[in-house]
Design a protein around this motif. Structure first.
Motif, mmCIF file in Angstrom:
data_model
loop_
_atom_site.group_PDB
_atom_site.id
_atom_site.type_symbol
_atom_site.label_atom_id
_atom_site.label_comp_id
_atom_site.label_asym_id
_atom_site.label_seq_id
_atom_site.Cartn_x
_atom_site.Cartn_y
_atom_site.Cartn_z
ATOM 1 N N PHE A 97 0.851 -1.189 0.000
ATOM 2 C CA PHE A 97 0.000 0.000 0.000
ATOM 3 C C PHE A 97 0.886 1.237 0.000
ATOM 4 C CE2 PHE A 97 0.735 -0.991 4.478
ATOM 5 C CZ PHE A 97 1.113 0.244 4.994
ATOM 6 N N ALA A 98 0.258 2.383 -0.191
ATOM 7 C CA ALA A 98 0.948 3.673 -0.084
ATOM 8 C C ALA A 98 0.161 4.567 0.865
ATOM 9 C CB ALA A 98 1.078 4.338 -1.449
ATOM 10 N N GLY A 99 0.848 5.516 1.492
ATOM 11 C CA GLY A 99 0.202 6.466 2.384
ATOM 12 C C GLY A 99 -0.118 5.861 3.739
ATOM 13 N N ASP A 100 -0.780 6.646 4.568
ATOM 14 C CA ASP A 100 -1.280 6.125 5.839
ATOM 15 C C ASP A 100 -2.632 6.770 6.132
ATOM 16 O OD1 ASP A 100 -1.130 8.563 7.324
ATOM 17 O OD2 ASP A 100 0.955 8.168 7.858
ATOM 18 N N ARG A 101 -3.262 6.334 7.208
ATOM 19 C CA ARG A 101 -4.577 6.856 7.584
ATOM 20 C C ARG A 101 -4.595 7.230 9.059
ATOM 21 N NH1 ARG A 101 -7.387 1.907 4.797
ATOM 22 N NH2 ARG A 101 -9.123 2.269 6.221
ATOM 23 N N ALA A 102 -3.535 7.943 9.475
ATOM 24 C CA ALA A 102 -3.425 8.346 10.867
ATOM 25 C C ALA A 102 -4.557 9.278 11.278
ATOM 26 C CB ALA A 102 -2.070 9.015 11.116
ATOM 27 N N VAL A 103 -4.988 10.147 10.371
ATOM 28 C CA VAL A 103 -6.084 11.071 10.686
ATOM 29 C C VAL A 103 -7.366 10.294 10.934
ATOM 30 C CG1 VAL A 103 -7.515 12.941 9.783
ATOM 31 C CG2 VAL A 103 -5.033 12.990 9.449
ATOM 32 N N GLU A 104 -7.594 9.249 10.126
ATOM 33 C CA GLU A 104 -8.766 8.390 10.329
ATOM 34 C C GLU A 104 -8.703 7.703 11.690
ATOM 35 O OE1 GLU A 104 -10.131 4.079 8.682
ATOM 36 O OE2 GLU A 104 -9.480 5.508 7.154
ATOM 37 N N PHE A 105 -7.515 7.238 12.071
ATOM 38 C CA PHE A 105 -7.344 6.604 13.382
ATOM 39 C C PHE A 105 -7.690 7.594 14.499
ATOM 40 C CE2 PHE A 105 -4.578 5.979 17.088
ATOM 41 C CZ PHE A 105 -4.971 4.711 17.489
ATOM 42 N N ALA A 106 -7.191 8.811 14.384
ATOM 43 C CA ALA A 106 -7.471 9.817 15.406
ATOM 44 C C ALA A 106 -8.967 10.087 15.515
ATOM 45 C CB ALA A 106 -6.715 11.103 15.094
ATOM 46 N N ALA A 107 -9.656 10.110 14.377
ATOM 47 C CA ALA A 107 -11.103 10.334 14.391
ATOM 48 C C ALA A 107 -11.825 9.197 15.110
ATOM 49 C CB ALA A 107 -11.623 10.479 12.962
ATOM 50 N N ARG A 108 -11.378 7.960 14.876
ATOM 51 C CA ARG A 108 -12.007 6.834 15.582
ATOM 52 C C ARG A 108 -11.782 6.941 17.086
ATOM 53 N NH1 ARG A 108 -9.908 3.716 11.378
ATOM 54 N NH2 ARG A 108 -8.283 2.867 12.737
ATOM 55 N N MET A 109 -10.578 7.338 17.472
ATOM 56 C CA MET A 109 -10.302 7.463 18.893
ATOM 57 C C MET A 109 -11.147 8.578 19.518
ATOM 58 S SD MET A 109 -8.296 4.968 19.458
ATOM 59 C CE MET A 109 -9.165 4.135 18.107
ATOM 60 N N ALA A 110 -11.615 9.502 18.668
ATOM 61 C CA ALA A 110 -12.486 10.576 19.142
ATOM 62 C C ALA A 110 -13.962 10.188 19.100
ATOM 63 C CB ALA A 110 -12.267 11.833 18.301
ATOM 64 N N GLY A 111 -14.246 8.959 18.623
ATOM 65 C CA GLY A 111 -15.612 8.472 18.694
ATOM 66 C C GLY A 111 -16.285 8.118 17.397
ATOM 67 N N GLU A 112 -15.640 8.348 16.245
ATOM 68 C CA GLU A 112 -16.270 7.974 14.988
ATOM 69 C C GLU A 112 -16.202 6.461 14.791
ATOM 70 O OE1 GLU A 112 -14.981 10.073 11.553
ATOM 71 O OE2 GLU A 112 -15.168 12.056 12.481
ATOM 72 N N PRO A 113 -17.262 5.809 14.322
ATOM 73 C CA PRO A 113 -17.252 4.352 14.141
ATOM 74 C C PRO A 113 -16.444 3.938 12.924
ATOM 75 C CG PRO A 113 -19.329 5.239 13.364
ATOM 76 C CD PRO A 113 -18.587 6.399 13.990
ATOM 77 N N TYR A 114 -15.967 2.689 12.948
ATOM 78 C CA TYR A 114 -15.257 2.132 11.789
ATOM 79 C C TYR A 114 -16.256 1.453 10.870
ATOM 80 C CZ TYR A 114 -12.226 -0.753 8.910
ATOM 81 O OH TYR A 114 -11.598 -1.343 7.842
ATOM 82 N N THR A 115 -16.207 1.789 9.576
ATOM 83 C CA THR A 115 -17.134 1.193 8.603
ATOM 84 C C THR A 115 -16.419 0.471 7.472
ATOM 85 O OG1 THR A 115 -17.194 3.192 7.226
ATOM 86 C CG2 THR A 115 -18.790 3.052 9.045
ATOM 87 N N GLY A 116 -15.110 0.606 7.382
ATOM 88 C CA GLY A 116 -14.372 0.007 6.279
ATOM 89 C C GLY A 116 -14.270 0.901 5.065
ATOM 90 N N GLY A 117 -14.945 2.057 5.090
ATOM 91 C CA GLY A 117 -14.962 2.925 3.931
ATOM 92 C C GLY A 117 -13.623 3.557 3.605
#
Length: 425
Positions: A97-117
């Motif tokens: 893969f390329a890139g990362d999704r650290a911002v997405e991880f931070a959002a989940r830790m703030a309460g957003e659910p994981y959907t796989g999107g």
């Protein structure tokens, strides 16, 4: 397993280090040797031997016995009374893969659910990356995993989702692993959002044809928001028809048909298994794999649990205790990927399994070694008995118990792959 046959040698088959030491190597003064052969030592599946030694010749284990009876050897490693275990077998990883999704991880830790999107975010970055960038990422993560004791790792595609990008992902993966998995059915890419049937047709046709020469396995994300059971069955059947073994992402985000489909098709492994019905557990229990010392290959469907994903998505953990008490064969793997489990650490997964999934330390170690080998239908790794690959780790600890007892501590003193010492952590 239906549709899974021996195949011609392909890029990445039976990879070996470029430089191999000649002669014999003795690893002795082992305080605790985990062989993973039931009946080979102390009771239980770990087959523990005390005050032991082992001899390596030509990259395989040639002898295992008491430190009092060590044979002559050309070279010697003194384990200094520490524990020696088989190398970890990580049977589920997404390293191309390329890139990362650290911002997405931070959002989940703030309460957003994981959907796989978020998978589509990585797809875009991966398509845009040159081969050398993808190769460097796989090399970095493979080295990172090796330093933490992982000597065998499965690598999936699934972040290309075009014919050319899936083929190149697997071509690169095959440079680093002999267990490569075609996951063109990861999600439906954005350009096919309104035409999922057309995308499934492409996966089963030109994409599979381009990917199969570099793959041993085929996998499908059978989940809401990804592929339904009819599409998943069609894709997996096409893979079987060209000789690929079956794996299934199943029952991660909620109850569903994935586990039952995997058992129906004779899958080597169904992975995640977070939301299981009684019927799912019963179907898996009927597929039990016993001790790896038995001759021949594995024929059962293993439940591969991926606690790194639950840690990173704040989702409920799978109930490993329920599976084990029912007699299901369980493996542990990292699910290393940039979105939902960006870890290459099998020791971390062992600690999570013991703390959060009610596994004993011995069960977790077996699942991370012999269990992973069963999930890949391999009998040459995940154990330390005569004839097995000399893939092993020496701990900075007297017992396997310390892998869960001392979470987060770098306990891997040295790793041998095919009998060749690797870089120290």
């Amino acid at each position: 397993m239906t549709g899974f046959r021996e195949r011609p040698v392909r890029p990445g088959d039976r990879l070996r280090p470029a430089v191999r030491n000649s002669g014999s190597l003795l690893v002795d003064n082992i305080g605790e040797l985990v062989t993973n052969c039931f009946g080979a030592g102390e009771g239980g599946p770990l087959g523990i031997r005390r005050n032991a030694a082992l001899l390596v010749e030509d990259g395989v284990v040639a002898w295992v016995g008491s430190a009092r009876d060590t044979p002559a050897a050309d070279r010697r490693i003194d384990a200094e009374g520490a524990a020696v275990l088989p190398g970890f077998v990580d049977s589920h990883a997404h390293l191309v893969f390329a890139g990362d999704r650290a911002v997405e991880f931070a959002a989940r830790m703030a309460g957003e659910p994981y959907t796989g999107g978020g998978i589509r975010t990585t797809v875009g970055a991966t398509r845009a990356a040159p081969d050398d960038e993808l190769r460097a990422t796989v090399q970095r993560l493979r080295t990172e995993a090796m330093r933490q004791g992982t000597t065998t790792i499965e690598i999936k595609s699934g972040y290309g989702l075009t014919v050319a990008d899936e083929a190149r992902s697997l071509r690169i993966a095959a440079e680093f692993s002999e267990d490569t998995t075609f996951l063109g059915a990861h999600v439906v890419p954005a350009e096919y959002a309104d035409r999922p049937d057309d995308y499934v047709g492409m996966v089963c046709g030109p994409m599979l044809a381009a990917a199969a020469p570099y793959a041993r396995w085929i996998d499908v994300f059978c989940e809401r928001g990804a592929f339904d059971v009819d599409h998943a069955r069609a894709i997996l059947a096409c893979g079987q028809a060209v000789g690929l073994g079956v794996r299934v992402h199943a029952n991660q985000l909620g109850p569903g048909p994935g586990v039952q489909l995997g058992v129906e098709l004779g899958a080597a492994s169904v992975d995640h298994c977070t939301h299981l019905s009684d019927a799912d557990v019963e179907a898996l229990a009927a597929q039990r794999v016993d001790c790896m010392c038995a001759e021949g290959g594995h024929t059962a469907t293993v439940a591969t649990l991926l606690p790194g994903a639950e840690f990173s998505t704040r989702s409920p953990y799978p109930d490993a205790r329920r599976l084990l008490d029912a007699g299901v064969t369980v493996a542990l793997a990292t699910d290393c990927n940039p979105g939902s489990s960006y870890t290459s650490s099998m020791p971390f997964c062992i600690a999570l399994a013991v703390r959060e999934m009610r596994m004993t330390p011995a069960e977790a170690v077996w699942a991370a070694t012999a269990g992973g080998a069963a999930a890949l239908r391999r009998t040459d790794v995940g154990r330390l008995t005569r004839g097995a690959r000399a893939d092993l780790m020496i701990l900075d600890a007297p017992s396997h118990l310390h892998l869960a007892y001392r979470p987060g501590v770098p306990l891997i003193r040295q790793v041998l792959h095919d009998g060749v010492p690797q870089c120290r952590p």
